[in-house]
Scaffold this active site. Structure first.
Site, PDB file in Angstrom:
ATOM      1  N   GLU A 184      35.503  31.640  46.194  1.00 52.32           N
ATOM      2  CA  GLU A 184      34.532  32.667  45.825  1.00 52.32           C
ATOM      3  C   GLU A 184      33.390  32.052  45.002  1.00 52.32           C
ATOM      4  O   GLU A 184      33.624  31.310  44.052  1.00 52.32           O
ATOM      5  CB  GLU A 184      35.235  33.754  45.006  1.00 52.32           C
ATOM      6  CG  GLU A 184      34.314  34.839  44.485  1.00 52.32           C
ATOM      7  CD  GLU A 184      35.002  35.745  43.476  1.00 52.32           C
ATOM      8  OE1 GLU A 184      34.412  36.777  43.117  1.00 52.32           O
ATOM      9  OE2 GLU A 184      36.136  35.418  43.040  1.00 52.32           O
TER      10      GLU A 184
ATOM     11  N   LYS B  44      31.390  42.024  49.653  1.00 53.72           N
ATOM     12  CA  LYS B  44      32.544  42.564  48.944  1.00 53.72           C
ATOM     13  C   LYS B  44      32.456  44.084  48.850  1.00 53.72           C
ATOM     14  O   LYS B  44      31.440  44.647  48.434  1.00 53.72           O
ATOM     15  CB  LYS B  44      32.627  41.957  47.544  1.00 53.72           C
ATOM     16  CG  LYS B  44      33.879  42.323  46.762  1.00 53.72           C
ATOM     17  CD  LYS B  44      33.888  41.596  45.418  1.00 53.72           C
ATOM     18  CE  LYS B  44      35.142  41.895  44.614  1.00 53.72           C
ATOM     19  NZ  LYS B  44      35.122  41.207  43.305  1.00 53.72           N
TER      20      LYS B  44
ATOM     21  N   CYS C 241      37.911  37.858  45.841  1.00 55.13           N
ATOM     22  CA  CYS C 241      38.417  38.098  44.489  1.00 55.13           C
ATOM     23  C   CYS C 241      39.699  38.925  44.566  1.00 55.13           C
ATOM     24  O   CYS C 241      40.621  38.573  45.279  1.00 55.13           O
ATOM     25  CB  CYS C 241      37.340  38.773  43.645  1.00 55.13           C
ATOM     26  SG  CYS C 241      37.738  39.002  41.906  1.00 55.13           S
TER      27      CYS C 241
END
Length: 554
Positions: free
Chosen positions: A280, A362, A415
């Site tokens: 990430e 995301k 994440c």
């Protein structure tokens, strides 16, 4: 004559508080933490017994207070590593979870009061409902879900293929509500002996035993089946763990990180991988922004160097890379006041031949640190968060599935997105055959934090029967097979690279699991049953109360 309702006093309340504090600490030990980086999962099978017993013993007016106390203290013990992220975080999370349990405890008390004999079953249903609701809102946070404490007990958790983690949670909590009931009855001297009491609940005990045996039989059979299956494909993935300091920024840091990532990637190429995986936001400067709106010459030059490196690679590169885009299309990139007309997404880019082949944005942002939608309603908190260096990302809405030239279909939850069952099931339902988690837990500076994350991720592989690859900054980089087995984790907080031969079980050959097709159905059932049972129980007691009053008048 035995007093069935002994008078409460300050000593009673103090003893209950001490029990709750000890229970909160004990429950935290079930998960990876200060004492053990793997956690003592077996503790999760009995740590809640004193909690349910205290709720039975205490008064109505103290249940919300006790709920807040227990929730606050458990998450203080459990998430101690949040203090590394920010002093506010170690307060915000326990306060939120305490607030949730301040509502949960009265609901559990109501179940006990409304259903005298079988209230423990209703308590178990409510606990599952709470576990889901507590993660399904803006500040939703699934860390600490009871079922995840059993992540190492693979035969027991194979039912996640049908029920998700919620069925596992129910099977773990139900004996605890039952035993708390027994202890309470014994404490109040209502039991002449356990044997007679157990006979009264023989149907429940036999039913639970039969289901538990069936779960274990299925678990062992399922593990045996999947481990005997040959994958349709094998995907050779090179994971690069550069263990960079999360808190350092600026051009020099970005340059050094890129040099380390590039060096290790070139080394990994000697092992002939099919793809290279970074973590990430491994490469921080936005490729999309700087290619269209070059600003700082040094940063733009670094982006060009990255693009040139991508062109030189014989295999695709997947990396976290923030995506900067124009915020107001009617305005230029550089506004009159000298600020940039820009908004950013936390993204993963599929980089091939020096070009961004596809992008994933995301979808589930971290509350308070990446996303806070209540600027107008809570301006003071909004400004406080901004003053503490929190910056907001834009939210993505598409469950993107990447595809390689070899036909490998994969999705990349970013994440903590791999701790949410619904998200990953959405990827698989959309066509993903491999889950590739891109994360950076390095800021925690705690292996236990990384293991708590990993313990939740285990369930995603079982729920969907898809292999998970985890590409991390500093741990836990590993593979999780379709039975939930953690394979060959890299040493955390250590720089290096690793080659994983990832087994690919395709949807074309194995289809979709019951869970993937009916996401979180067990949790929804628990929610509906909780409201229905509490409502019916309250209605029954109200009717009974009215009838008694009428009879007394006559």
């Amino acid at each position: 004559m035995v007093d069935l309702h002994p008078r409460r006093n300050l000593g009673t309340a103090c003893s209950e508080v001490l029990v709750l504090l000890a229970a909160a600490f004990l429950y935290s030990l079930a998960f990876p933490g200060l004492i053990s980086v793997n956690g003592f999962g077996f503790i999760g099978f009995f740590a809640l017994i004193p909690v349910f017993a205290v709720i039975r013993n205490t008064s109505w007016k103290l249940t919300p207070v006790y709920g807040f106390l227990y929730g606050f203290m458990f998450y203080l013990f459990f998430n101690y590593w949040l203090k590394t992220f920010h002093p506010l975080a170690i307060l915000i999370v326990p306060i939120i979870k305490g607030g949730e349990m301040a509502v949960l405890f009265p609901a559990l008390k109501a179940a006990q009061k409304l259903f005298k004999k079988y209230g423990y079953i209703v308590e178990g249903i409510i606990w599952v409902a709470y576990s889901y609701i507590s993660q399904d809102w803006f500040a939703g946070y699934p860390y600490g879900t009871l079922g995840s404490a059993a992540y190492q007990y693979l035969p027991f958790i194979q039912i996640a293929e049908f029920t998700g983690v919620w069925g596992v949670t129910f099977m773990m909590v139900l004996p605890q509500t039952f035993l708390a009931f027994i202890l309470f009855e014994k404490y109040r001297n209502r039991l002449d002996g356990f044997a007679s009491y157990l006979k009264q609940h023989l149907v429940f005990l036999i039913g639970y035993a039969v289901v538990l045996i069936a779960i274990l039989v299925y678990g062992f059979a399922s593990i045996s089946y999947w481990r005997s299956q040959e994958p349709e494909k094998t995907w050779r993935v090179a994971t690069i763990q550069h263990s960079a300091d999360t808190w350092k920024g600026g051009y020099t840091t970005y340059k050094n990180n890129f040099n380390n990532l590039r060096r290790m990637s070139l080394e990994a190429l000697q092992a002939d991988p099919d793809i290279i995986l970074w973590s990430e936001t491994a490469f921080v400067p936005s490729v999309a922004w700087h290619e269209n709106y070059p600003s700082d010459p040094a940063t733009s030059a670094l982006v060009e160097e990255f693009v040139a490196f991508g062109k030189s690679l014989p295999v695709p590169l997947v990396t976290g890379n923030p995506e900067g885009v124009i915020d107001d299309p009617s305005q230029p990139a550089l506004l009159a006041d000298g600020s940039w007309n820009r908004k950013d997404y936390n993204t993963v880019i599929f980089f091939e031949d020096g070009k961004i082949k596809n992008t994933y944005r995301k979808q589930h942002l971290v509350p308070f640190t990446e996303h806070f939608p209540y600027e107008k309603q809570l301006p003071l908190l909004y400004n406080l968060l901004l003053a503490n260096d929190y910056n907001w990302w834009e939210k993505g809405y598409e469950s993107v599935v990447f595809e390689t030239e070899e036909g490998i279909k994969f999705s990349t939850p970013i994440c903590f997105e791999d701790v949410f069952g619904y998200l990953n099931a959405g990827f698989v339902a959309n066509g993903a055959d491999v889950i590739v988690n891109m994360t950076n837990d390095g800021w925690s500076k705690a292996v236990s934090a990384e293991m708590q994350h990993l313990g939740l991720a285990v369930f995603r592989s079982i729920e969907n029967r898809r292999t998970t690859v985890r590409g991390t900054n500093s741990g836990m980089t590993c593979v999780i097979d379709v039975t939930g087995k953690i394979i060959d984790p890299m040493e955390p907080f250590k720089v290096g690279w690793h080659i994983y031969d990832v087994p690919v079980f395709t949807g074309e050959s194995h289809g979709l699991t019951f869970y993937t097709r009916h996401i979180d159905w067990f949790a929804f059932l628990a929610i509906y049953l909780s409201f229905l049972l509490l409502g019916l129980g309250a209605l029954y007691h109200l009717i009974h109360f009215i009838r008694e009053r009428r009879q007394n008048r006559t």
